[in-house]
Every structure is written in structure tokens, then in C-alpha cells.
Design a protein around this motif. Structure first.
Motif, PDB file in Angstrom:
ATOM      1  N   GLN A  25     -43.834  27.934   9.240  1.00  0.00           N
ATOM      2  CA  GLN A  25     -44.620  26.778   8.809  1.00  0.00           C
ATOM      3  C   GLN A  25     -43.673  25.581   8.762  1.00  0.00           C
ATOM      4  OE1 GLN A  25     -46.813  27.453   5.186  1.00  0.00           O
ATOM      5  NE2 GLN A  25     -47.113  25.257   4.819  1.00  0.00           N
ATOM      6  N   VAL A  26     -43.828  24.666   9.700  1.00  0.00           N
ATOM      7  CA  VAL A  26     -42.833  23.614   9.914  1.00  0.00           C
ATOM      8  C   VAL A  26     -43.393  22.244   9.546  1.00  0.00           C
ATOM      9  CG1 VAL A  26     -41.267  22.549  11.590  1.00  0.00           C
ATOM     10  CG2 VAL A  26     -41.850  24.982  11.793  1.00  0.00           C
ATOM     11  N   THR A  27     -42.581  21.470   8.829  1.00  0.00           N
ATOM     12  CA  THR A  27     -42.885  20.070   8.524  1.00  0.00           C
ATOM     13  C   THR A  27     -41.737  19.217   9.039  1.00  0.00           C
ATOM     14  OG1 THR A  27     -44.127  20.628   6.529  1.00  0.00           O
ATOM     15  CG2 THR A  27     -43.317  18.367   6.718  1.00  0.00           C
ATOM     16  N   ARG A  31     -38.487   8.505   9.429  1.00  0.00           N
ATOM     17  CA  ARG A  31     -38.741   7.176   8.866  1.00  0.00           C
ATOM     18  C   ARG A  31     -39.560   6.286   9.798  1.00  0.00           C
ATOM     19  NH1 ARG A  31     -32.816   4.184   9.248  1.00  0.00           N
ATOM     20  NH2 ARG A  31     -32.608   4.249  11.513  1.00  0.00           N
ATOM     21  N   GLN A  32     -39.585   6.621  11.093  1.00  0.00           N
ATOM     22  CA  GLN A  32     -40.325   5.805  12.044  1.00  0.00           C
ATOM     23  C   GLN A  32     -41.822   6.128  11.999  1.00  0.00           C
ATOM     24  OE1 GLN A  32     -39.146   3.325  13.609  1.00  0.00           O
ATOM     25  NE2 GLN A  32     -36.926   3.615  13.526  1.00  0.00           N
ATOM     26  N   THR A  33     -42.600   5.368  12.763  1.00  0.00           N
ATOM     27  CA  THR A  33     -44.059   5.526  12.740  1.00  0.00           C
ATOM     28  C   THR A  33     -44.576   6.554  13.738  1.00  0.00           C
ATOM     29  OG1 THR A  33     -44.263   3.663  14.282  1.00  0.00           O
ATOM     30  CG2 THR A  33     -44.406   3.174  11.921  1.00  0.00           C
ATOM     31  N   SER A  34     -43.712   7.003  14.660  1.00  0.00           N
ATOM     32  CA  SER A  34     -44.089   8.002  15.652  1.00  0.00           C
ATOM     33  C   SER A  34     -42.808   8.595  16.235  1.00  0.00           C
ATOM     34  CB  SER A  34     -44.975   7.380  16.745  1.00  0.00           C
ATOM     35  OG  SER A  34     -44.288   6.344  17.415  1.00  0.00           O
ATOM     36  N   PRO A  35     -42.909   9.628  17.086  1.00  0.00           N
ATOM     37  CA  PRO A  35     -41.705  10.297  17.583  1.00  0.00           C
ATOM     38  C   PRO A  35     -40.880   9.446  18.545  1.00  0.00           C
ATOM     39  CG  PRO A  35     -43.668  11.683  17.833  1.00  0.00           C
ATOM     40  CD  PRO A  35     -44.143  10.315  17.513  1.00  0.00           C
ATOM     41  N   LYS A 209     -47.453  16.460  20.432  1.00  0.00           N
ATOM     42  CA  LYS A 209     -48.863  16.858  20.417  1.00  0.00           C
ATOM     43  C   LYS A 209     -49.007  18.381  20.485  1.00  0.00           C
ATOM     44  CE  LYS A 209     -50.414  12.641  20.298  1.00  0.00           C
ATOM     45  NZ  LYS A 209     -50.992  12.108  19.032  1.00  0.00           N
ATOM     46  N   LEU A 210     -48.182  19.009  21.315  1.00  0.00           N
ATOM     47  CA  LEU A 210     -48.221  20.466  21.403  1.00  0.00           C
ATOM     48  C   LEU A 210     -47.779  21.107  20.090  1.00  0.00           C
ATOM     49  CD1 LEU A 210     -46.705  20.906  24.987  1.00  0.00           C
ATOM     50  CD2 LEU A 210     -49.100  21.229  24.313  1.00  0.00           C
ATOM     51  N   CYS A 211     -46.805  20.493  19.444  1.00  0.00           N
ATOM     52  CA  CYS A 211     -46.359  20.990  18.135  1.00  0.00           C
ATOM     53  C   CYS A 211     -47.494  20.920  17.117  1.00  0.00           C
ATOM     54  CB  CYS A 211     -45.172  20.180  17.625  1.00  0.00           C
ATOM     55  SG  CYS A 211     -43.584  20.589  18.370  1.00  0.00           S
ATOM     56  N   GLU A 212     -48.208  19.800  17.114  1.00  0.00           N
ATOM     57  CA  GLU A 212     -49.337  19.667  16.183  1.00  0.00           C
ATOM     58  C   GLU A 212     -50.388  20.736  16.459  1.00  0.00           C
ATOM     59  OE1 GLU A 212     -49.637  15.140  14.595  1.00  0.00           O
ATOM     60  OE2 GLU A 212     -50.500  15.495  16.591  1.00  0.00           O
ATOM     61  N   ASP A 213     -50.647  21.005  17.729  1.00  0.00           N
ATOM     62  CA  ASP A 213     -51.599  22.058  18.078  1.00  0.00           C
ATOM     63  C   ASP A 213     -51.124  23.423  17.584  1.00  0.00           C
ATOM     64  OD1 ASP A 213     -53.143  20.153  19.341  1.00  0.00           O
ATOM     65  OD2 ASP A 213     -52.424  20.632  21.361  1.00  0.00           O
ATOM     66  N   ALA A 214     -49.792  23.583  17.484  1.00  0.00           N
ATOM     67  CA  ALA A 214     -49.213  24.846  17.020  1.00  0.00           C
ATOM     68  C   ALA A 214     -49.084  24.900  15.500  1.00  0.00           C
ATOM     69  CB  ALA A 214     -47.847  25.063  17.664  1.00  0.00           C
ATOM     70  N   GLY A 215     -49.543  23.841  14.814  1.00  0.00           N
ATOM     71  CA  GLY A 215     -49.545  23.852  13.358  1.00  0.00           C
ATOM     72  C   GLY A 215     -48.440  23.073  12.679  1.00  0.00           C
ATOM     73  N   VAL A 216     -47.577  22.412  13.445  1.00  0.00           N
ATOM     74  CA  VAL A 216     -46.506  21.622  12.841  1.00  0.00           C
ATOM     75  C   VAL A 216     -47.087  20.372  12.197  1.00  0.00           C
ATOM     76  CG1 VAL A 216     -44.364  20.356  13.257  1.00  0.00           C
ATOM     77  CG2 VAL A 216     -44.830  22.474  14.509  1.00  0.00           C
ATOM     78  N   VAL A 217     -46.612  20.062  10.996  1.00  0.00           N
ATOM     79  CA  VAL A 217     -47.055  18.863  10.275  1.00  0.00           C
ATOM     80  C   VAL A 217     -45.977  17.787  10.414  1.00  0.00           C
ATOM     81  CG1 VAL A 217     -47.640  17.878   8.029  1.00  0.00           C
ATOM     82  CG2 VAL A 217     -48.421  20.189   8.631  1.00  0.00           C
ATOM     83  N   PHE A 218     -46.364  16.623  10.901  1.00  0.00           N
ATOM     84  CA  PHE A 218     -45.443  15.497  11.024  1.00  0.00           C
ATOM     85  C   PHE A 218     -45.789  14.463   9.957  1.00  0.00           C
ATOM     86  CE2 PHE A 218     -45.069  17.488  15.102  1.00  0.00           C
ATOM     87  CZ  PHE A 218     -43.770  17.229  15.517  1.00  0.00           C
ATOM     88  N   ARG A 219     -44.774  14.033   9.225  1.00  0.00           N
ATOM     89  CA  ARG A 219     -44.958  12.989   8.211  1.00  0.00           C
ATOM     90  C   ARG A 219     -44.052  11.819   8.581  1.00  0.00           C
ATOM     91  NH1 ARG A 219     -44.512  15.916   2.430  1.00  0.00           N
ATOM     92  NH2 ARG A 219     -45.154  13.833   1.753  1.00  0.00           N
TER      93      ARG A 219
END
Length: 417
Positions: A25-27, A31-35, A209-219
Motif C-alpha cells: 500500500q503505497v503513498t 511538494r509540486q502540483t503534479s509528477p 496514471k498506471l500507479c494510480e490504477d494499481a492503487g498508489v495514492v499521490f498527495r
């Protein structure tokens, strides 16, 4: 396990991908607004394992003196009284021996070759696209002394089984037809047919995007303030949005990592070596490069990215300075126009700078620390894009207590102690 990855550049996102693929389970915090909005944004675009060489090399101290007087110098040192800067510079100079160069280059080629294989597997698995090309890279030499000096690099390439071709000027033109008008300026070249090119920014965002599909949460938009610890373990990351707790933590913050671990008593010898690039729209297809050309004289890479040319290079010792001096842009423009004149529209080119997180020996730091649940994946210098997938896969294996496919003991922070 719950794992926090600090940093959403190409190293952080690839690390998150492989950790998520192995069931964690990865978060990811950034500090930036996107990758990929910092060093991963505008790099040279090469995936070049064979050209994975440390800047610390025999002859560099003498060359550095010569470069001080060049108009288009590949190395710029701004006068600074910062003790940390000069400590890093002295450590780099200690690596400028033939013996250390061979060891360091061998380490770098090892992780870079593995990383290219991991990238190919990921591409097959996901169908990811990022203006990728698999047409090799070509290092061009403008004088005989440069060509005569490639012996040590060829020894390492042979030892690691990396395919290469030493070309005469006609061979360089065959590989890169756009060089035909300037064939007389080239004495030869070193071609690595197995190398690739691609847009690191596009890749990182597609993998996000693929990470998000795999359940990774980006903050995103999160200020990472400090690591809280008890005895020999990290217990939380203090951020602007509160504490974030996990079972393990991976530090992938590039040049900003040393300041975060210094309060923990960890000396991470990573320095922000500044690099520059321009991105030029192609206006004459016949004159444009088909892949990557390394201009050895100016240490500049000229890379084809779709309908654009990315021109990147130079190493500037200037701390965390992010200004954009016109003189640096002029060097990049001179290199590309001198070799591929008229291929791109310089009036519409964009100018960029980034801070490459470089170690004094050129090898990245990938591995555990003396804090049992804190890992470092950083210090890739100019080769973060080249080494990203392999570094992420190795990191996931280490967190999982699985033996990686390559040797990693000499990649960890412990090698400096």
C-alpha cells in the motif's frame, strides 16, 4: 506493508510502481502540483547505459582548468564560500583516478543496463508511450585526441558485454544522416546501438496514471518538513498536512534528500549539479537527428523527441541556484546549430534548468540505511532517467527482503563509510 515514497520525480514514481506491483500500500508525497516538475521535467532524454560514466574521471582536473577559459564550457564553477560545496568537490576530485573511474563506471553500467531491461519489460507489460525510440546513441568526436581517449570506456563496455561500434566520419553520417553537411568537423564516433531515447516527463506522468490504477495514492502540494524517529526506526513524516505514518519509507527527493536526513545523523554526499536544456520544434526533418548525438566537445546531448529536439548538458557548481543565464542557452544553441543547423526553430525554443543530484563517485545511492525502515533511492546525477526503472525494481526487492537480480551491496550509503 504501508510504504511512503518521498518524491514524485521519475525515481519516486518508478519506485512506487514496483512497490505497488509487489503488493504494498503505497503513498507518494511531493511538494509540486503534479509528477516530474523538477529535475525529471526537461532532461536530455537519453536512456544510455553504455554512456553511464562518472564525471570524476582521469584528466578531469586538467580539463576543468582549460574549461574555465572556454566560451562554451561544459563545466562552470561559480565562486562560493560554502564549505559543503568544496567538500563535495574535493571528494569528486579524489575519484579522478583510473582505478576509481573503472570501479565507478562498472557500477553505473551495471545498474543502467539492468534498468534498460526493466524499462523494456514495463513497456511490454503496459504499452506505455513517451516519444520512445530504440535507434541507439552516437558520441561524436571533433578531434583525434578525443577519439584516442575512448580506450578505457571500451574496456568497460567489453567487460559488461555492451554492443558498440567505433565509426569513421562516413559511418557517423550513416547513423545520423543530418550530420552529412558537417562531416568534415567530425573525426569519428562511438555508437551504442542498444541505447534508447524518450521523454522522461511524459513517461513519468504516464506511469503515474498506471500507479494510480494499481492503487498508489499521490498527495501533491505537500511540504515535507522532517522525519520523526525513535531509536533506529522512522515513525512518521512530518508534513504541512500533518504526520504521515507507514511501515517503511523510501527517500527519492533528489538534491533535497541530504538536508532531510542530516538531522538523523546520516551524511548523504549528494550535491545539486545544475544542468540546462532547450527544447526546439523541428522545422526541417531531413536535418534533424534520428536519435541521440553526444557532442563530446561541449558535453551536450542532442536528442530527438517526437517532433522536437531536446538539447541538454553542462554541469554548473552553483548550489541551489535556478537562474537561467543567456550564456548557457547560447552554448546549447551553438552545439545543436553547429551539428544540425537549421533543423529546429530556435526562436520558439524553451529554456530550462534542473538540479541533478550527483554523488562524488557518480554512482547512485540505492539501499537501506542504519534506520531499519528507511531506504534511499537517489544521487543518480545526469542518469536518473537511464537508471530509473532498474533503481525502482532494486528498491522494491530490497524492501521485500528479496535478493535483487544485480549486485547492490556497493550501491548503498554504507560504501562511503
Amino acid at each position: 506493508m504501508k510504504i511512503v515514497v518521498l518524491g514524485a520525480g521519475v525515481i519516486g514514481v518508478t519506485t512506487a510502481w514496483y512497490l505497488a506491483k509487489s503488493g504494498h500500500q503505497v503513498t507518494v508525497l511531493d511538494r509540486q502540483t503534479s509528477p516530474a516538475l523538477e529535475t525529471s521535467f526537461g532532461n536530455a532524454g537519453e536512456v544510455s547505459p553504455g554512456y553511464s560514466s562518472p564525471w570524476a574521471a582521469p584528466g578531469i582536473p586538467m580539463k576543468a582548468v582549460k574549461w574555465l577559459f572556454m566560451k562554451h564550457a561544459p563545466l562552470i564553477i561559480r565562486p562560493m564560500a560554502d564549505a559543503a560545496t568544496w567538500r563535495w568537490v574535493m571528494a569528486m576530485l579524489r575519484n579522478c583516478t583510473a582505478e576509481r573511474y573503472a570501479v565507478n563506471k562498472g557500477r553505473m553500467v551495471r545498474i543502467a543496463e539492468y534498468s534498460r531491461d526493466c524499462l523494456a519489460e514495463l513497456r511490454t507489460e503496459t504499452g506505455i508511450h513517451y516519444d520512445e525510440r530504440m535507434q541507439g546513441t552516437l558520441q561524436v568526436f571533433r578531434d583525434q585526441k578525443q577519439l584516442d581517449g575512448i580506450g578505457k570506456d571500451i574496456e568497460v563496455l567489453k567487460a559488461d558485454g555492451v554492443p558498440f561500434n567505433v565509426l569513421d566520419p562516413a559511418g557517423c553520417v550513416t547513423a545520423e544522416p543530418g550530420l552529412a553537411p558537417v562531416k568534415h568537423k567530425i573525426v569519428g564516433g562511438l555508437q551504442l546501438p542498444g541505447d534508447e531515447t524518450g521523454d522522461c516527463f511524459k513517461f513519468t506522468n504516464a506511469l503515474h496514471k498506471l500507479c494510480e490504477d494499481a492503487g498508489v495514492v499521490f498527495r501533491f502540494g505537500v511540504d515535507i518538513r522532517r522525519l520523526k524517529y525513535e531509536r533506529d526506526r522512522i515513525v512518521a513524516v512530518e508534513t504541512s498536512l500533518g504526520d504521515v505514518e507507514a511501515d517503511a519509507y523510501v527517500l527519492a527527493l533528489g538534491s533535497y534528500a541530504p538536508a532531510l536526513v542530516k538531522p538523523l545523523g546520516l551524511d548523504l554526499p549528494v550535491y545539486p549539479v545544475k544542468g540546462y536544456s532547450i527544447t526546439v520544434p523541428i522545422v526541417d526533418e531531413a536535418r534533424a537527428p534520428v536519435s541521440t548525438v553526444m557532442d563530446e566537445t561541449f558535453k551536450v546531448a542532442i536528442t530527438r523527441l517526437g517532433d522536437r529536439i531536446r538539447v541538454g548538458g553542462m554541469a554548473e557548481i552553483a548550489g541551489f541556484n535556478l537562474d537561467l543565464p543567456p550564456a548557457r542557452r547560447a552554448t546549447l544553441e551553438h552545439s545543436v546549430e553547429d551539428l544540425f543547423g537549421g533543423a529546429g526553430d530556435q526562436k520558439r525554443a524553451t529554456f530550462w534548468t534542473g538540479l541533478r543530484p550527483m554523488t562524488p563517485d557518480g554512482t547512485p545511492v540505492i539501499g537501506p540505511t542504519r534506520y531499519g525502515n528507511l531506504y534511499i533511492n537517489g544521487g543518480h546525477g545526469t542518469l536518473g532517467w537511464t537508471m530509473s526503472c532498474g533503481s525502482g525494481k532494486v528498491m522494491a526487492d530490497l524492501v521485500n527482503r528479496v535478493k535483487p537480480a544485480i549486485e547492490t551491496a556497493d550501491l548503498a550509503l554504507s560504501r562511503y563509510h
